[in-house]
Design an enzyme around this catalytic site. Structure first.
Site, PDB file in Angstrom:
ATOM      1  CB  ALA A 114     -28.830 -21.053 -25.530  1.00  0.00           C
ATOM      2  CE  LYS A 169     -20.473 -19.034 -16.423  1.00  0.00           C
ATOM      3  NZ  LYS A 169     -21.215 -20.251 -17.425  1.00  0.00           N
ATOM      4  CG  ASN A 200     -21.860 -23.015 -21.535  1.00  0.00           C
ATOM      5  OD1 ASN A 200     -22.841 -24.439 -21.756  1.00  0.00           O
ATOM      6  ND2 ASN A 200     -22.475 -21.849 -21.379  1.00  0.00           N
ATOM      7  CE1 TYR A 254      -3.741   1.725  -0.224  1.00  0.00           C
ATOM      8  CE2 TYR A 254      -3.235   2.516   2.132  1.00  0.00           C
ATOM      9  CZ  TYR A 254      -4.084   2.505   0.696  1.00  0.00           C
ATOM     10  OH  TYR A 254      -5.303   3.142   0.787  1.00  0.00           O
ATOM     11  N   GLY A 259     -33.507 -19.567 -28.714  1.00  0.00           N
ATOM     12  CA  GLY A 259     -33.568 -18.155 -27.932  1.00  0.00           C
ATOM     13  C   GLY A 259     -32.391 -18.047 -28.262  1.00  0.00           C
TER      14      GLY A 259
END
Length: 462
Positions: free
Chosen positions: A231, A121, A360, A66, A229
């Site tokens: 996808a 994710k 995915n 810092y 859609g």
């Protein structure tokens, strides 16, 4: 009471009585996993935390990490903004951004409702890809209570200086198309929509291998797609770019099929992706799912969760050695045992508790890692196709079969292989800031993935 580390969850069927039907077991597995997820998320308080990557070696090191020492970092980045990728964690950091308007199969869950998925994710990026990520669920609603795509676009542009890439997630259509295409063109870092591009990539990977097992060729097969859609629109686009014949593709939605007579898509600018496909596919204007399924070699369904969305009689009408991808979350459009009973040769879903998980998670950790390592400015469609062939290649080396067309998520070599393919394609496409050899990408990706896993297991052990 078993310890958490003893819950391997590898044979969920053993939890249920022998007299349960396959449908009852599948439904029971789904309920069990949901209830376990809620209790475990409450136990841990979510899945992610922030830990330092630099050491503390004594009091004065605070003055290095810092003030005053860090002032040199600030002025160096001020004078050369590209140095932000080297002097901060930006070069390995992804923002997972969502307005939570289409969370899995649960729809609009409110601005904070997507946090579990976005943290998920981030968890997979770290453990599978050695990539740091932060979940950012935003309130993008306008005065009318609807999510405003321009607010999402503005947010991503504002957060761009802090991250090396952005993963868009669970944004409803048609907003997702405008958000992705605008940001891909206006941002100087990769913006990736995993629901669309990621699903397209991993589906293409599974299809490449399924066709090899079935002895069929991509350019020759008839493909029926249920759902039009984000996808399936992206899947269709990648299949066509990879060599599929658009004249042999039919997309179906709630109104029938996509074709050049669909004035609802023609007259709605928000659905320009679908209108493009209307003009390229289904030249004979077949107008029902039942007709579209007759003689089809492949079904790719990403539509309404089942298990009765796809009818067994539709599957029975398909061609010999039919391939069915039924990937709705959390319940596939038809359970694999029912599709097989109706004559399907290969069945894939998005779930890991059935064979052939086309998820995915096989794609985005390695793909984003490769893009980050060469400091890519964007992720092109050819990078996504390169990732698909890399995923397919990992499985092919192990030996393909009707129940094994894609790697499992615990097959570690998948992710550095994808990173390598994506990085090299980024260099070839001219979108990389930094050049590396394939061996260099693979080695660095593997090392950082191993480090991420070692950290996780160190925390488990202690």
């Amino acid at each position: 009471m078993p310890k958490i580390t003893d819950l391997k969850l590898e044979n969920l069927e053993a939890l249920f009585p022998e007299n349960f039907t396959p449908d009852q077991i599948a439904e029971g597995q789904t309920l069990f996993l949901k209830e376990l997820a809620e209790s475990m998320h409450e136990f841990y308080g979510g899945k992610m935390q922030t830990v330092p990557k630099a050491g503390y070696y004594g009091f004065n090191w605070f003055n290095v990490w810092y003030s005053p020492g860090v002032s040199r970092v600030s002025t160096e980045i001020r004078d050369n903004p590209e140095r932000s990728f080297d002097l901060s964690n930006r070069g390995n950091l992804v923002a997972v951004v969502s307005d939570s308007t289409r969370v899995l199969g649960d729809g609009d869950c409110g601005p904070a409702g997507g946090l579990g998925v976005m943290e998920g994710k981030a968890y997979l990026m770290k453990y599978l890809g050695g990539v740091d990520a932060i979940a950012l669920c935003i309130d993008a609603r306008g005065d009318d209570g609807k999510s405003d795509p321009k607010k999402i676009i503005d947010f991503v542009k504002m957060v761009q200086p802090s991250v090396g890439a952005v993963n868009l997630e669970d944004i409803s259509q048609p907003n997702c198309f405008e958000v992705l295409d605008t940001l891909r063109e206006t941002c100087d870092i990769p913006v990736w929509h995993d629901d669309a591009q990621g699903t397209g990539c991993v589906t293409l990977a599974g299809l490449i291998n399924a066709l090899k097992v079935a002895g069929k060729k991509l350019e020759e097969v008839k493909i029926t797609m249920l759902g039009a859609g984000a996808a399936n629109s992206s899947i269709a686009s990648l299949i066509i770019q990879a060599g599929g014949d658009p004249q042999k593709i039919i997309l179906c939605d709630a109104a029938g099929t996509l074709h050049s007579g669909r004035t609802d898509f023609r007259d709605n600018p928000g659905f320009y992706k679908q209108w493009e496909l209307c003009q390229r596919t289904n030249p004979n204007m077949v107008n029902s799912i039942e007709e579209a399924m007759k003689g089809a070699d492949v079904l790719i369904a990403l539509s309404r969760p089942g298990p009765d969305t796809v009818k067994p009689e539709w599957v029975r009408s398909m061609a010999d050695k039919a391939i069915c991808f039924v990937c709705a979350n959390p319940v596939p459009e038809i359970y694999p045992h029912a599709a097989k009973a109706a004559g399907a040769y290969i069945v894939a879903t998005g779930r890991g508790d059935f064979p052939n998980q086309v998820n995915n998670s096989l794609c985005f950790p390695g793909l984003l890692k490769g893009a980050l390592l060469v400091k890519a400015r964007k992720i092109t469609d050819t990078m996504a196709i390169a990732a698909a062939y890399a995923i397919a290649g990992v499985a092919e080396k192990k030996g393909l079969s009707p129940d094994y067309i894609a790697p499992l998520m615990n097959e570690t070599e998948t992710f550095p292989a994808v990173a390598k393919a994506v990085a090299l394609q980024a260099i070839e496409d001219g979108v990389a800031r930094h050049e590396m050899t394939g061996d260099e990408v693979y080695a660095q990706a593997k090392r950082e993935i191993d480090e991420a896993r070692a950290l996780t297991h160190h925390l488990i052990d202690n």
